[in-house]
Design a protein around this motif. Structure first.
Motif, PDB file in Angstrom:
ATOM      1  N   GLY A  28       0.819  -1.216   0.000  1.00 22.89           N
ATOM      2  CA  GLY A  28       0.000   0.000   0.000  1.00 22.89           C
ATOM      3  C   GLY A  28       0.846   1.255   0.000  1.00 22.89           C
ATOM      4  O   GLY A  28       0.569   2.210  -0.727  1.00 22.89           O
ATOM      5  N   ARG A  29       1.894   1.256   0.814  1.00 22.94           N
ATOM      6  CA  ARG A  29       2.796   2.418   0.843  1.00 22.94           C
ATOM      7  C   ARG A  29       3.421   2.658  -0.539  1.00 22.94           C
ATOM      8  O   ARG A  29       3.516   3.799  -0.985  1.00 22.94           O
ATOM      9  CB  ARG A  29       3.911   2.206   1.854  1.00 22.94           C
ATOM     10  CG  ARG A  29       3.537   2.529   3.251  1.00 22.94           C
ATOM     11  CD  ARG A  29       4.767   2.479   4.167  1.00 22.94           C
ATOM     12  NE  ARG A  29       4.431   1.981   5.478  1.00 22.94           N
ATOM     13  CZ  ARG A  29       3.635   2.571   6.345  1.00 22.94           C
ATOM     14  NH1 ARG A  29       3.072   3.704   6.034  1.00 22.94           N
ATOM     15  NH2 ARG A  29       3.394   2.043   7.515  1.00 22.94           N
ATOM     16  N   ALA A  30       3.827   1.576  -1.189  1.00 22.10           N
ATOM     17  CA  ALA A  30       4.427   1.705  -2.525  1.00 22.10           C
ATOM     18  C   ALA A  30       3.413   2.274  -3.517  1.00 22.10           C
ATOM     19  O   ALA A  30       3.746   3.150  -4.327  1.00 22.10           O
ATOM     20  CB  ALA A  30       4.953   0.349  -2.997  1.00 22.10           C
ATOM     21  N   LEU A  31       2.187   1.800  -3.449  1.00 15.05           N
ATOM     22  CA  LEU A  31       1.149   2.306  -4.345  1.00 15.05           C
ATOM     23  C   LEU A  31       0.890   3.786  -4.091  1.00 15.05           C
ATOM     24  O   LEU A  31       0.896   4.595  -5.018  1.00 15.05           O
ATOM     25  CB  LEU A  31      -0.151   1.526  -4.142  1.00 15.05           C
ATOM     26  CG  LEU A  31      -1.353   2.146  -4.858  1.00 15.05           C
ATOM     27  CD1 LEU A  31      -1.448   1.622  -6.266  1.00 15.05           C
ATOM     28  CD2 LEU A  31      -2.618   1.928  -4.085  1.00 15.05           C
ATOM     29  N   PHE A  32       0.676   4.155  -2.811  1.00 16.78           N
ATOM     30  CA  PHE A  32       0.336   5.536  -2.500  1.00 16.78           C
ATOM     31  C   PHE A  32       1.526   6.479  -2.684  1.00 16.78           C
ATOM     32  O   PHE A  32       1.323   7.680  -2.842  1.00 16.78           O
ATOM     33  CB  PHE A  32      -0.286   5.643  -1.107  1.00 16.78           C
ATOM     34  CG  PHE A  32      -1.708   5.147  -1.089  1.00 16.78           C
ATOM     35  CD1 PHE A  32      -2.728   5.923  -1.622  1.00 16.78           C
ATOM     36  CD2 PHE A  32      -2.024   3.899  -0.576  1.00 16.78           C
ATOM     37  CE1 PHE A  32      -4.040   5.469  -1.636  1.00 16.78           C
ATOM     38  CE2 PHE A  32      -3.326   3.438  -0.588  1.00 16.78           C
ATOM     39  CZ  PHE A  32      -4.336   4.224  -1.113  1.00 16.78           C
ATOM     40  N   ALA A  33       2.734   5.952  -2.707  1.00 17.26           N
ATOM     41  CA  ALA A  33       3.908   6.792  -2.989  1.00 17.26           C
ATOM     42  C   ALA A  33       3.880   7.305  -4.424  1.00 17.26           C
ATOM     43  O   ALA A  33       4.524   8.302  -4.743  1.00 17.26           O
ATOM     44  CB  ALA A  33       5.194   6.015  -2.718  1.00 17.26           C
ATOM     45  N   THR A  34       3.103   6.657  -5.292  1.00 17.38           N
ATOM     46  CA  THR A  34       3.001   7.092  -6.687  1.00 17.38           C
ATOM     47  C   THR A  34       1.943   8.177  -6.868  1.00 17.38           C
ATOM     48  O   THR A  34       1.776   8.697  -7.961  1.00 17.38           O
ATOM     49  CB  THR A  34       2.650   5.906  -7.617  1.00 17.38           C
ATOM     50  OG1 THR A  34       1.312   5.465  -7.343  1.00 17.38           O
ATOM     51  CG2 THR A  34       3.630   4.762  -7.447  1.00 17.38           C
TER      52      THR A  34
END
Length: 144
Positions: free
Chosen positions: A102-108
């Motif tokens: 989730g963190r990786a997704l929202f970092a985009t």
């Protein structure tokens, strides 16, 4: 309907509707109700305040999950307790991996709205596990 069947029905229905809870197990909806009340306050309209409300709910669900897990371990013995430990450890690995994804997704993404959306997803994961463990605890109480 036998008494035992009636008690089982009450236990299972109690997972999906908000009854008056007994036996020290909190209603599955109590924390959600508190979160909604926090989010509805005019003073909590900002993104930062919404994230604070969600952080409080996340801590409450985590506490509920840990209390239910500890109570289950006290009531179970031998193989059943060990299977619960294995399942909980696997769930913790899932929770952590899911959080990283989730963190990786929202970092985009750009924009403050994504903070409360990410927090809501994190809360849902812990909420669901807390409710599962609390339901299992209710099931053990059927024969009490």
């Amino acid at each position: 309907m036998s008494r035992r069947a009636h008690v089982m029905l009450v236990v299972l229905v109690g997972t999906f509707v908000e009854p008056a809870m007994g036996g020290g197990v909190m209603s599955p909806y109590a924390t959600e109700r508190q979160l909604r009340q926090c989010l509805a306050r005019p003073a909590n309209a900002s993104t930062a305040a919404q994230v604070e409300c969600q952080a409080a709910a996340g801590k409450a669900y985590d506490r509920r999950m840990n209390l239910a897990y500890a109570a289950l371990l006290r009531r179970l013995s031998g193989p059943a307790a060990e299977k619960l430990r294995v399942a909980q450890r696997a769930w913790l690995r899932f929770r952590n991996a899911n959080s990283e994804a989730g963190r990786a997704l929202f970092a985009t993404r750009q924009g403050t709205i994504y903070s409360p959306i990410f927090a809501a997803g994190q809360i849902a994961t812990v909420r669901d596990r807390a409710i599962v463990l609390e339901t299992q605890l209710r099931i053990l109480a059927v024969d009490d």
